[in-house]
Design a protein around this motif. Structure first.
Motif, PDB file in Angstrom:
ATOM      1  N   SER A 158       6.391   8.908  11.949  1.00 46.60           N
ATOM      2  CA  SER A 158       6.556   9.565  10.656  1.00 46.60           C
ATOM      3  C   SER A 158       5.274   9.611   9.834  1.00 46.60           C
ATOM      4  O   SER A 158       5.111  10.474   8.974  1.00 46.60           O
TER       5      SER A 158
ATOM      6  N   LEU B 287       5.740  15.690   9.245  1.00 53.07           N
ATOM      7  CA  LEU B 287       7.029  15.279   8.706  1.00 53.07           C
ATOM      8  C   LEU B 287       6.996  15.291   7.182  1.00 53.07           C
ATOM      9  O   LEU B 287       6.036  14.832   6.570  1.00 53.07           O
TER      10      LEU B 287
ATOM     11  N   THR C 263       9.641  14.182   4.028  1.00 50.39           N
ATOM     12  CA  THR C 263      10.918  13.583   3.655  1.00 50.39           C
ATOM     13  C   THR C 263      11.683  14.525   2.728  1.00 50.39           C
ATOM     14  O   THR C 263      11.152  15.522   2.233  1.00 50.39           O
TER      15      THR C 263
ATOM     16  N   PRO D 297      13.755   9.206   7.656  1.00 50.23           N
ATOM     17  CA  PRO D 297      13.983   8.990   9.095  1.00 50.23           C
ATOM     18  C   PRO D 297      14.893   7.802   9.372  1.00 50.23           C
ATOM     19  O   PRO D 297      14.893   6.813   8.634  1.00 50.23           O
TER      20      PRO D 297
ATOM     21  N   TRP E 277      11.005  16.159  11.720  1.00 52.64           N
ATOM     22  CA  TRP E 277      11.539  14.945  12.351  1.00 52.64           C
ATOM     23  C   TRP E 277      12.387  15.324  13.547  1.00 52.64           C
ATOM     24  O   TRP E 277      13.178  16.271  13.492  1.00 52.64           O
TER      25      TRP E 277
END
Length: 411
Positions: free
Chosen positions: A242, A32, A34, A173, A233
């Motif tokens: 995550s 994952l 961001t 998330p 995600w």
């Protein structure tokens, strides 16, 4: 000619993730990344030649727990010139209903502007005074309509449009998954800072998806919007998938487990019971003076999926019943995939009123602001059971789910 709403809805940044050798942790957490990680790996390209201001708080961190403001300020590839602090403040020093005011950040020297309870033209004037070209948003949400950061997002988008600024949302998330929208939908006449627009109580979206929804459905004039989406995600992922550190987004949101129950048990803010503020388990502990074991027993009799209720006694250190020992329940979620927080919250209201003669709504009917209409309160007062109350919002919820579907990015 003014572009169509759909044409200006959003431009999704699809920067490629740089190829670093995957660690065991990265493999375990599905690699994952961001929105901020993808932005930085792309060399901050969407912010080229822009004076940048960022709306953020302590949750705006990297995987190694550095704050993104500190990271960006030290990087010559981005011209970060201002920070905008929401409720609780940029560095997170203020309690609920508070902010840090205007100051210069000691760590970076950057000016920090207070956005809390500001919207429209007054907020647009702050963006103008800051001298930024682009406003960036990066705050961890918890998935509930009445958590104020999503309305900070909405207000900042509206103000950026009024001030002629670009707006960039860096995605994070939804810690309680993005599987489903749940609960009653806000009726516009009940709009406040705990709900500006017709969104369901648990929205099941990420902040970037919400930004797309706001721009496409609710803002009179859409803002020039870019959303830097996550990679790796899935909608079924809880926060622990995550691999990211959890930073409390507000003082009474200490863990992802708090977020899991919050969209249901926050309804107790609208009653005379404690919602667990002033304990180490806010929103998981609920109670009041005079409640005994009968509440937990009655709630367990319902057989609600994924959760059990323990008879509990606690003494809040602040907020309702400060310093007094109260009785009530503690929620223990044992099957989070099956757990429905909103239905559970309604069931607990129904059973609390049934077993405790002292039950009362807050005199200001705050429960109506939280649920988005008078329906929940009046139905419970009329003796409706949990199934009847939940059935009352299904038509509104189905309509919101159809609208929401257009703005979902992840699978």
């Amino acid at each position: 000619m003014r572009p169509s709403r759909r044409a200006v809805l959003t431009a999704v940044t699809a920067a490629a993730v740089s190829a670093a050798p995957p660690t065991a942790a990265a493999q375990r957490h599905k690699k994952l990344r961001t929105g901020f990680e993808r932005l930085a790996q792309d060399g901050y390209t969407p912010l080229d030649s822009q004076k940048v201001g960022i709306v953020t708080n302590p949750t705006g961190i990297t995987r190694d727990a550095r704050h993104i403001v500190d990271v960006m300020h030290a990087d010559d590839r981005v011209d970060l010139t201002a920070v905008f602090g929401p409720e609780h403040g940029f560095r997170g020093t203020a309690q609920a209903g508070g902010s840090e005011g205007r100051y210069d950040d000691p760590a970076t020297g950057l000016p920090v502007y207070d956005t809390y309870l500001k919207s429209g033209r007054p907020l647009a004037e702050i963006f103008t005074a800051s001298g930024v070209d682009t406003v960036v948003f990066d705050i961890q949400d918890v998935g509930a309509r009445f958590y104020t950061y999503i309305w900070t997002l909405y207000d900042c988008m509206e103000a950026a449009q009024l001030a002629g600024k670009r707006f960039v949302v860096l995605d994070r998330p939804n810690p309680v998954t993005g599987r489903a929208a749940l609960g009653p939908v806000l009726h516009k006449e009940f709009a406040t800072f705990v709900g500006r627009q017709p969104v369901s109580q648990a929205h099941g979206m990420t902040v970037a998806e919400l930004a797309r929804l706001f721009n496409g459905e609710f803002l009179t004039d859409p803002v020039p919007l870019e959303t830097v989406m996550m990679s790796g995600w899935k909608r079924s992922d809880f926060y622990d998938a995550s691999g990211l550190p959890w930073v409390p987004p507000s003082p009474n949101m200490p863990t992802p487990e708090t977020a899991l129950v919050y969209s249901g048990t926050c309804l107790f803010e609208g009653t005379n019971l404690s919602e667990g503020r002033g304990t180490t388990r806010p929103f998981e502990l609920l109670g009041a003076e005079g409640i005994d074991r009968r509440w937990a027993a009655e709630a367990n009799e319902l057989g609600l999926p994924g959760v059990r209720f323990r008879e509990a006694y606690f003494a809040p250190t602040f907020s309702k019943f400060q310093g007094k020992t109260v009785g009530g329940v503690q929620l223990h979620v044992h099957g989070r995939a099956a757990f429905d927080p909103v239905r559970t919250g309604i069931a607990l209201l129904v059973t609390a009123k049934r077993v405790w003669s002292g039950f009362a709504w807050r005199p200001d009917h705050w429960i109506d602001k939280l649920t988005g209409s008078t329906r929940v309160r009046t139905m419970i007062d009329a003796g409706a059971d949990t199934d009847e109350v939940v059935a009352g919002w299904q038509q509104d919820l189905a309509a919101f789910r159809r609208t929401r579907r257009e703005y979902l990015v992840y699978r």
